[in-house]
Scaffold this motif. Structure first.
Motif, mmCIF file in Angstrom:
data_model
loop_
_atom_site.group_PDB
_atom_site.id
_atom_site.type_symbol
_atom_site.label_atom_id
_atom_site.label_comp_id
_atom_site.label_asym_id
_atom_site.label_seq_id
_atom_site.Cartn_x
_atom_site.Cartn_y
_atom_site.Cartn_z
ATOM 1 N N PRO A 189 0.841 -1.196 0.000
ATOM 2 C CA PRO A 189 0.000 0.000 0.000
ATOM 3 C C PRO A 189 0.881 1.253 0.000
ATOM 4 C CG PRO A 189 0.122 -0.936 2.203
ATOM 5 C CD PRO A 189 0.860 -1.887 1.304
ATOM 6 N N LYS A 190 0.463 2.272 -0.718
ATOM 7 C CA LYS A 190 1.253 3.530 -0.728
ATOM 8 C C LYS A 190 0.972 4.333 0.543
ATOM 9 C CE LYS A 190 2.770 4.344 -5.302
ATOM 10 N NZ LYS A 190 2.475 2.952 -5.716
ATOM 11 N N THR A 191 -0.278 4.227 1.004
ATOM 12 C CA THR A 191 -0.624 4.896 2.264
ATOM 13 C C THR A 191 -1.254 3.862 3.199
ATOM 14 O OG1 THR A 191 -2.824 5.481 1.506
ATOM 15 C CG2 THR A 191 -1.102 7.105 1.125
ATOM 16 N N ILE A 192 -1.171 4.134 4.472
ATOM 17 C CA ILE A 192 -1.736 3.220 5.475
ATOM 18 C C ILE A 192 -2.573 4.036 6.457
ATOM 19 C CG2 ILE A 192 0.177 1.576 5.266
ATOM 20 C CD1 ILE A 192 1.320 2.784 7.866
ATOM 21 N N PRO A 193 -3.588 3.417 7.050
ATOM 22 C CA PRO A 193 -4.345 4.141 8.073
ATOM 23 C C PRO A 193 -3.432 4.496 9.251
ATOM 24 C CG PRO A 193 -5.466 2.109 7.417
ATOM 25 C CD PRO A 193 -4.095 2.064 6.826
ATOM 26 N N LEU A 194 -3.561 5.717 9.750
ATOM 27 C CA LEU A 194 -2.755 6.138 10.906
ATOM 28 C C LEU A 194 -2.873 5.130 12.052
ATOM 29 C CD1 LEU A 194 -1.041 8.218 12.465
ATOM 30 C CD2 LEU A 194 -3.139 9.442 13.039
ATOM 31 N N PRO B 189 -3.931 13.331 10.317
ATOM 32 C CA PRO B 189 -4.217 12.673 9.045
ATOM 33 C C PRO B 189 -4.863 11.310 9.316
ATOM 34 C CG PRO B 189 -1.877 12.472 9.585
ATOM 35 C CD PRO B 189 -2.479 13.355 10.633
ATOM 36 N N THR B 191 -4.854 8.867 7.020
ATOM 37 C CA THR B 191 -3.893 7.926 6.441
ATOM 38 C C THR B 191 -2.545 8.624 6.328
ATOM 39 O OG1 THR B 191 -4.389 8.595 4.181
ATOM 40 C CG2 THR B 191 -5.663 6.750 5.046
ATOM 41 N N ILE B 192 -1.506 7.796 6.311
ATOM 42 C CA ILE B 192 -0.152 8.355 6.209
ATOM 43 C C ILE B 192 0.592 7.583 5.129
ATOM 44 C CG2 ILE B 192 -0.084 9.072 8.624
ATOM 45 C CD1 ILE B 192 1.602 6.553 9.206
ATOM 46 N N PRO B 193 1.568 8.213 4.482
ATOM 47 C CA PRO B 193 2.367 7.472 3.503
ATOM 48 C C PRO B 193 3.124 6.331 4.197
ATOM 49 C CG PRO B 193 2.754 9.845 3.330
ATOM 50 C CD PRO B 193 1.971 9.622 4.582
ATOM 51 N N LEU B 194 3.136 5.165 3.571
ATOM 52 C CA LEU B 194 3.867 4.019 4.140
ATOM 53 C C LEU B 194 5.307 4.415 4.482
ATOM 54 C CD1 LEU B 194 4.163 1.006 4.835
ATOM 55 C CD2 LEU B 194 4.603 0.555 2.414
#
Lengths: 307, 307
Positions: A189-194, B189, B191-194
């Motif tokens: 995944p490029k982004t992940i949930p905080l 945020p 979501t955050i960038p991996l």
């Protein structure tokens, strides 16, 4: 000393919660390498046994790593590399890293150790980049430093040597299917949930604390990955079954080794690690997939000089 | 013993890279509390000095925390709470937590210590929820356990006590502006960038390693937060100036305390911590913002019984 024979071990990167930063070194599986000083400058690769890999040093991870250390050393001679590969390329237990790390370790020994482990890591990363497309250190660091390592950052390069509890044993199953690095990477995944990020860094913190305090139960509770594993496990047939049976057999934790397809388990003591090996075997023996299983203590020394 | 007087210290949650999981306990700032056994069941709050807060126990964090421990203890009597608040509510250094933790600590003492610290944390979290809307433990844990703590998970509740290097000192500046929790939360945020996640868990791992190895330079290099701080710092006027001057004055690291507006710095030794205090002062003294500054060693004991 003009010739050195070394054992360059396989390594496990990521280690569940420690995606891209943690790694540890195996002991019972790795490549044998012989490095010889040559009169002519540069690097030659005279022989690779076991698997078919390019002998052209500029296209081979060992060759490129060797050229990197040679460039820094500025010597008037060169080295020849001979590799007896026992780690299958693409297995997910650091095959290319072992060749790259082994080469720079051996050449450094033959040069009289002018470079420290961090410098060697940087040279080996040049080689690793040939195989994976970009420089990373999560397999190289445990090979060169031994034990558990944390790659704190790549730029600047900073490697931390974590404690290695003596009773920790690894069990590896390598289902011999091909997982393309590009495919494994595309699944990230490029982004992940905080929220998942928070759980991940809580687990990394508690794993490091568990390694320091020899708290095997805490190590077990920290070996979780809700970020990468759920995506990548789909590339590994029978991953869920293997993980579940291994945990039932007493493993502290189970995860994908590197980007797979190998699966690692950590256990307290060799007996449990062998039970986990049986569990892995029971999962794969009734499938059409060829597989190899290794049981290994954690190798706190890293690459070893044989002669 | 029917009456106990305690000191319930302020705490710093998040600690840069450790968003939502790390915290540490202060020593030189906190609330004094007197808890008395009463014949009538339930909790009363007879007095709150310092700041205006509800005396109705069901609307007060201390009251709700007290009711939670009473419910579990199933006793036929009750307790009265008196608080001399020195931690301003909404300051970001655990004002409500101190009241909640202090209450359950004190009642537990008066009951003869039937509950352990983890159970007390769970009771205090009930109180904390009144102030913040949801249960969290990142200020409560350092208050009850002392030193540095890592909240590994909330469900099940698991608190790790990390080592506290003796030379670590905190400097806090509290710019007395109002930061609404809802506003601070809205800035998070989802979501955050991996990639940023990886850097964060590398830093959490290395901070925990640095606390174990007393490596102040590593602690310094680990105190980074590229995930939450860039968003929340906009609520704190002069944050960048304060951080930059504090680092120039020798702080190991600087970040937002909790959700702000307080800013914390960690330094090696009291002398540096006082230099950092001067740096903070120099930033805020020429502004229209009232501020308070505290210098404190890390309190490895947590809440203290005074008499």
């Amino acid at each position: 000393m003009d010739t050195i024979k070394i054992f360059s071990p396989a390594t496990v990167a990521n280690v569940s919660c420690g995606f891209d930063v943690l790694g540890f070194c195996l002991d019972s599986v790795g490549d044998d390498m012989i490095i010889r000083k040559t009169k002519s400058k540069g690097i030659t690769i005279s022989k690779i046994e076991g698997y078919k890999l390019p002998l052209n040093p500029e296209k081979n991870v060992a060759g490129v790593a060797g050229l990197a250390i040679l460039k820094a050393a500025q010597v008037t001679f060169g080295f020849d590399i001979e590799i007896c590969k026992r780690i299958k390329p693409g297995s997910g237990i650091g095959s290319s890293s072992a060749s790259a790390s082994g080469t720079v370790f051996a050449i450094n020994e033959l040069l009289g150790n002018p470079f420290n482990k961090k410098q060697l890591t940087a040279f080996a990363m040049k080689g690793e980049a040939v195989a994976s497309g970009n420089e990373h250190a999560d397999n190289i660091a445990p090979g060169l430093f031994g034990g558990f390592t944390l790659v704190k950052s790549l730029n600047p390069l900073e490697i931390l040597e974590l404690p290695t509890p003596k009773e920790l044993y690894a069990t590896i199953v390598h289902p011999q299917i091909e997982v393309k690095t590009s495919e494994a990477r595309a699944l990230l995944p490029k982004t992940i949930p905080l929220k998942k990020g928070i759980a991940q860094w809580a687990n990394v913190g508690s794993l490091v604390h568990g390694l320091h305090t020899l708290d095997y139960n805490l190590i077990s509770r920290s070996l979780e990955d809700n970020i990468v594993e759920p995506h990548r496990k789909q590339l590994i047939p029978y991953f869920d079954e293997a993980k579940s049976l291994a945990i039932q057999s007493g493993a502290l934790g189970v995860g994908i080794s590197g980007s797979g397809p190998s699966i690692f388990a950590l256990s307290q003591g060799e007996i449990k690690a062998k039970q986990v090996a049986k569990a892995f075997q029971n999962v794969y023996k009734n499938t059409t997939i060829d597989f190899k299983i290794y049981v290994s203590k954690i190798n706190s020394q890293g690459i070893k000089t044989i002669s």
